[in-house]
Structure formats: structure tokens, C-alpha cells
Motif scaffolding. Structure first.
Motif, PDB file in Angstrom:
ATOM      1  N   TYR A 103       0.845  -1.186   0.000  1.00  0.00           N
ATOM      2  CA  TYR A 103       0.000   0.000   0.000  1.00  0.00           C
ATOM      3  C   TYR A 103       0.890   1.249   0.000  1.00  0.00           C
ATOM      4  N   GLY A 104       0.610   2.148  -0.922  1.00  0.00           N
ATOM      5  CA  GLY A 104       1.410   3.367  -1.052  1.00  0.00           C
ATOM      6  C   GLY A 104       2.407   3.314  -2.186  1.00  0.00           C
ATOM      7  N   CYS A 105       2.519   2.154  -2.851  1.00  0.00           N
ATOM      8  CA  CYS A 105       3.424   2.017  -3.991  1.00  0.00           C
ATOM      9  C   CYS A 105       2.639   2.141  -5.294  1.00  0.00           C
ATOM     10  N   SER A 106       3.298   2.687  -6.302  1.00  0.00           N
ATOM     11  CA  SER A 106       2.679   2.805  -7.618  1.00  0.00           C
ATOM     12  C   SER A 106       2.524   1.423  -8.236  1.00  0.00           C
ATOM     13  N   GLY A 107       1.508   1.269  -9.080  1.00  0.00           N
ATOM     14  CA  GLY A 107       1.308   0.005  -9.765  1.00  0.00           C
ATOM     15  C   GLY A 107       0.780   0.229 -11.165  1.00  0.00           C
ATOM     16  N   TYR A 108      -0.359   0.907 -11.254  1.00  0.00           N
ATOM     17  CA  TYR A 108      -1.012   1.088 -12.551  1.00  0.00           C
ATOM     18  C   TYR A 108      -0.203   1.977 -13.491  1.00  0.00           C
ATOM     19  N   SER A 109       0.401   3.039 -12.959  1.00  0.00           N
ATOM     20  CA  SER A 109       1.190   3.930 -13.817  1.00  0.00           C
ATOM     21  C   SER A 109       2.402   3.211 -14.391  1.00  0.00           C
ATOM     22  N   ILE A 110       2.980   2.302 -13.613  1.00  0.00           N
ATOM     23  CA  ILE A 110       4.103   1.502 -14.109  1.00  0.00           C
ATOM     24  C   ILE A 110       3.615   0.515 -15.164  1.00  0.00           C
ATOM     25  N   ALA A 111       2.432  -0.051 -14.945  1.00  0.00           N
ATOM     26  CA  ALA A 111       1.847  -0.960 -15.934  1.00  0.00           C
ATOM     27  C   ALA A 111       1.618  -0.236 -17.257  1.00  0.00           C
ATOM     28  N   GLN A 112       1.159   1.001 -17.197  1.00  0.00           N
ATOM     29  CA  GLN A 112       0.941   1.786 -18.411  1.00  0.00           C
ATOM     30  C   GLN A 112       2.244   2.049 -19.145  1.00  0.00           C
ATOM     31  N   GLU A 113       3.303   2.303 -18.386  1.00  0.00           N
ATOM     32  CA  GLU A 113       4.627   2.491 -18.999  1.00  0.00           C
ATOM     33  C   GLU A 113       5.061   1.219 -19.716  1.00  0.00           C
ATOM     34  N   ALA A 114       4.845   0.073 -19.075  1.00  0.00           N
ATOM     35  CA  ALA A 114       5.228  -1.207 -19.677  1.00  0.00           C
ATOM     36  C   ALA A 114       4.427  -1.475 -20.940  1.00  0.00           C
ATOM     37  N   VAL A 115       3.133  -1.175 -20.907  1.00  0.00           N
ATOM     38  CA  VAL A 115       2.282  -1.356 -22.084  1.00  0.00           C
ATOM     39  C   VAL A 115       2.783  -0.497 -23.241  1.00  0.00           C
ATOM     40  N   ALA A 116       3.122   0.747 -22.948  1.00  0.00           N
ATOM     41  CA  ALA A 116       3.617   1.653 -23.994  1.00  0.00           C
ATOM     42  C   ALA A 116       4.911   1.123 -24.605  1.00  0.00           C
ATOM     43  N   LEU A 117       5.790   0.577 -23.772  1.00  0.00           N
ATOM     44  CA  LEU A 117       7.058   0.042 -24.264  1.00  0.00           C
ATOM     45  C   LEU A 117       6.833  -1.227 -25.089  1.00  0.00           C
ATOM     46  N   LEU A 118       5.974  -2.118 -24.603  1.00  0.00           N
ATOM     47  CA  LEU A 118       5.705  -3.368 -25.322  1.00  0.00           C
ATOM     48  C   LEU A 118       5.046  -3.107 -26.670  1.00  0.00           C
ATOM     49  N   ASN A 119       4.077  -2.214 -26.696  1.00  0.00           N
ATOM     50  CA  ASN A 119       3.354  -1.936 -27.938  1.00  0.00           C
ATOM     51  C   ASN A 119       4.157  -1.046 -28.882  1.00  0.00           C
ATOM     52  N   GLY A 120       5.055  -0.262 -28.313  1.00  0.00           N
ATOM     53  CA  GLY A 120       5.841   0.645 -29.144  1.00  0.00           C
ATOM     54  C   GLY A 120       7.068   0.014 -29.759  1.00  0.00           C
ATOM     55  N   SER A 121       7.392  -1.219 -29.307  1.00  0.00           N
ATOM     56  CA  SER A 121       8.603  -1.875 -29.807  1.00  0.00           C
ATOM     57  C   SER A 121       8.438  -2.383 -31.230  1.00  0.00           C
ATOM     58  N   GLY A 122       7.181  -2.589 -31.632  1.00  0.00           N
ATOM     59  CA  GLY A 122       6.937  -3.098 -32.979  1.00  0.00           C
ATOM     60  C   GLY A 122       7.168  -4.582 -33.103  1.00  0.00           C
ATOM     61  N   ALA A 123       7.610  -5.212 -31.997  1.00  0.00           N
ATOM     62  CA  ALA A 123       7.908  -6.647 -32.046  1.00  0.00           C
ATOM     63  C   ALA A 123       6.768  -7.494 -31.501  1.00  0.00           C
ATOM     64  N   THR A 124       5.745  -6.816 -30.970  1.00  0.00           N
ATOM     65  CA  THR A 124       4.637  -7.548 -30.362  1.00  0.00           C
ATOM     66  C   THR A 124       3.537  -7.808 -31.383  1.00  0.00           C
ATOM     67  N   PRO A 125       3.171  -9.060 -31.608  1.00  0.00           N
ATOM     68  CA  PRO A 125       2.081  -9.372 -32.537  1.00  0.00           C
ATOM     69  C   PRO A 125       0.741  -8.999 -31.931  1.00  0.00           C
ATOM     70  N   GLU A 126      -0.297  -9.002 -32.761  1.00  0.00           N
ATOM     71  CA  GLU A 126      -1.641  -8.760 -32.235  1.00  0.00           C
ATOM     72  C   GLU A 126      -2.033  -9.906 -31.296  1.00  0.00           C
ATOM     73  N   PRO A 127      -2.837  -9.638 -30.256  1.00  0.00           N
ATOM     74  CA  PRO A 127      -3.341  -8.319 -29.928  1.00  0.00           C
ATOM     75  C   PRO A 127      -2.315  -7.502 -29.154  1.00  0.00           C
ATOM     76  N   LEU A 128      -2.471  -6.198 -29.169  1.00  0.00           N
ATOM     77  CA  LEU A 128      -1.589  -5.347 -28.399  1.00  0.00           C
ATOM     78  C   LEU A 128      -1.780  -5.600 -26.908  1.00  0.00           C
ATOM     79  N   TRP A 129      -0.761  -5.242 -26.129  1.00  0.00           N
ATOM     80  CA  TRP A 129      -0.853  -5.376 -24.682  1.00  0.00           C
ATOM     81  C   TRP A 129      -1.792  -4.315 -24.118  1.00  0.00           C
TER      82      TRP A 129
END
Length: 237
Positions: free
Chosen positions: A43-69
């Protein structure tokens, strides 16, 4: 009325999963290749904002097939469960074999638990369906507990020193330091005791995770990169 977040995180993936249902039935081995991430945190630690960062990196790499993360946190998961049609459509994306497996697992998880815990069966069903399809980051909602034993999972725990957590709660809850300290202490104890008592899972045991990250003196993007690299290393073995 549906929210933009609901449309963003669910609609595209739901459509893809429905299209792939027949393919999964013909090639069940594909299911073992699907990856997902769970993020648990003190409790008190970030979680969702870090998940959003990971999603942006995974989807922005161009190496991830459909569906997007996509990242799913409490509000989105709760909305899925609340909307009858949406929940029904999500169940329909499972193959017959996958549905039988899910039913057996849920029976084994909840059959001996008291009524106050059994009410979470719908949450467990939703989380396990999302995880079984892969390309999702599930934040909180005991997702690491619910997905125990599922292939393709990468489980992360976020921790931080007390001062960090208090400062974080002061910022996001807009409360004084004394109130923030009380919230951190009480919520930490409540979460840990509840899961230990009813689900027999020790959330503080580092052996229950693939990665434990101390958020002190780190950036959210840096943590997201660490999670992705760790997941890739695990899947390569």
C-alpha cells in the motif's frame, strides 16, 4: 455509459479473442505461449502507472504481434464484472476445453472457502480469462494469487521504504503526513492478514514472485523496462 478507458482496454482485445477462438481450439498448444504480467504492491506504492509504462514500451517496440498489450486495474476489472453483457462476451471467447479447465479450477479454489471469500469467484473468473488470453498486465485485485499455476505468468511485487509510501499517499490522497502514515499501516496489515487467512498466500514472501522491485530512487519507466526484460528472460528458458 462506457468510459474511454473501458473501450481502450477491452473492446479491441475482446474482438481479437473472439476471432481467435476457433484457432485456439485447433491449436491448444498456443495457449502455453501466451504471456501475462501481474503486479502486486505494498500500500502506497505505484502500480497502474508503471503498468501503463510497460504497455507503452511493449506496444511501441513493434515486435509484439496482435493483440496489443493492455493494462487492467481495479476500476476496469470491476466494470467488466458489473456489465453483464461484457462479462458474458468475455466468457464466450474461451474454447470449450478452456472453459472446463476454468470451471474445475474455480471449484477447487472456492469450494472450501467461507461465503465472504466465495463472492470473489466472479473476479477470479474474469482475471483468469484475461490471463489465459495473454498480453495483459493485471494490477492488484489479488491477480497474482488468482493466477497461481498458470503458464506464461510473470509476477511482480512493488515495495518501498515507509517514507516513500507515506509521501506517495500524501500526494495522491491529499492528506497530512499523520493521516498518510495511518493509512499505510492499517491498509498494509488488513491486506496481508486477509489473504493469509482466507487464501493461504503470503504476499510478503519474495519466493511468490519472479521479481521484487524497490521503488525508491527509481523511475517508472526504468521499472517498466526491468519488468519487460525479466519476462523475456523467463520465457526464454
Amino acid at each position: 455509459m462506457k468510459t474511454p478507458a473501458l473501450d481502450k482496454y477491452i473492446t479491441a482485445q475482446l474482438k481479437y479473442w473472439q476471432q481467435q477462438k476457433n484457432s485456439l481450439s485447433s491449436h491448444p498448444e498456443k495457449k502455453s505461449l501466451r504471456q501475462f504480467i501481474t503486479i502486486n504492491r505494498e500500500y502506497g506504492c505505484s502500480g497502474y502507472s508503471i503498468a501503463q509504462e510497460a504497455v507503452a514500451l511493449l506496444n511501441g517496440s513493434g515486435a509484439t504481434p496482435e493483440p496489443l498489450w493492455a493494462a487492467y486495474e481495479r476500476q476496469v476489472l470491476d466494470r467488466v464484472m458489473e456489465e453483464m453483457d461484457l462479462s458474458s462476451n468475455l466468457v464466450k471467447t474461451l474454447t470449450d476445453d478452456a472453459m472446463r479447465d476454468l470451471t474445475d479450477i474455480l471449484k477447487s479454489i472456492f469450494s472450501d472457502l467461507p461465503p465472504q471469500v466465495a463472492v470473489y469467484q466472479k473476479l477470479a473468473q474474469t482475471v483468469r480469462i484475461l490471463a489465459s488470453h495473454g498480453n495483459v498486465i493485471l494490477v492488484g485485485r489479488a491477480s497474482n494469487v488468482i493466477t497461481r499455476g498458470m503458464a506464461g505468468g510473470y509476477h511482480v511485487m512493488m515495495v518501498a521504504p515507509m517514507d516513500y509510501k507515506i509521501a506517495n499517499v500524501m500526494k495522491f490522497k491529499n492528506v497530512a503526513k499523520k493521516e498518510a502514515e495511518k493509512l499505510v499501516t492499517e491498509n498494509t496489515e488488513r491486506r496481508e492478514n486477509y489473504i493469509k487467512e482466507y487464501v493461504k498466500f503470503n504476499v510478503t514472501d519474495p519466493h511468490n514472485y519472479d521479481l521484487v522491485v524497490n521503488l525508491a530512487d527509481t523511475t517508472e519507466k526504468g521499472v517498466a523496462q526491468l519488468i519487460i526484460e525479466g519476462m523475456k528472460l523467463k520465457s526464454s528458458h
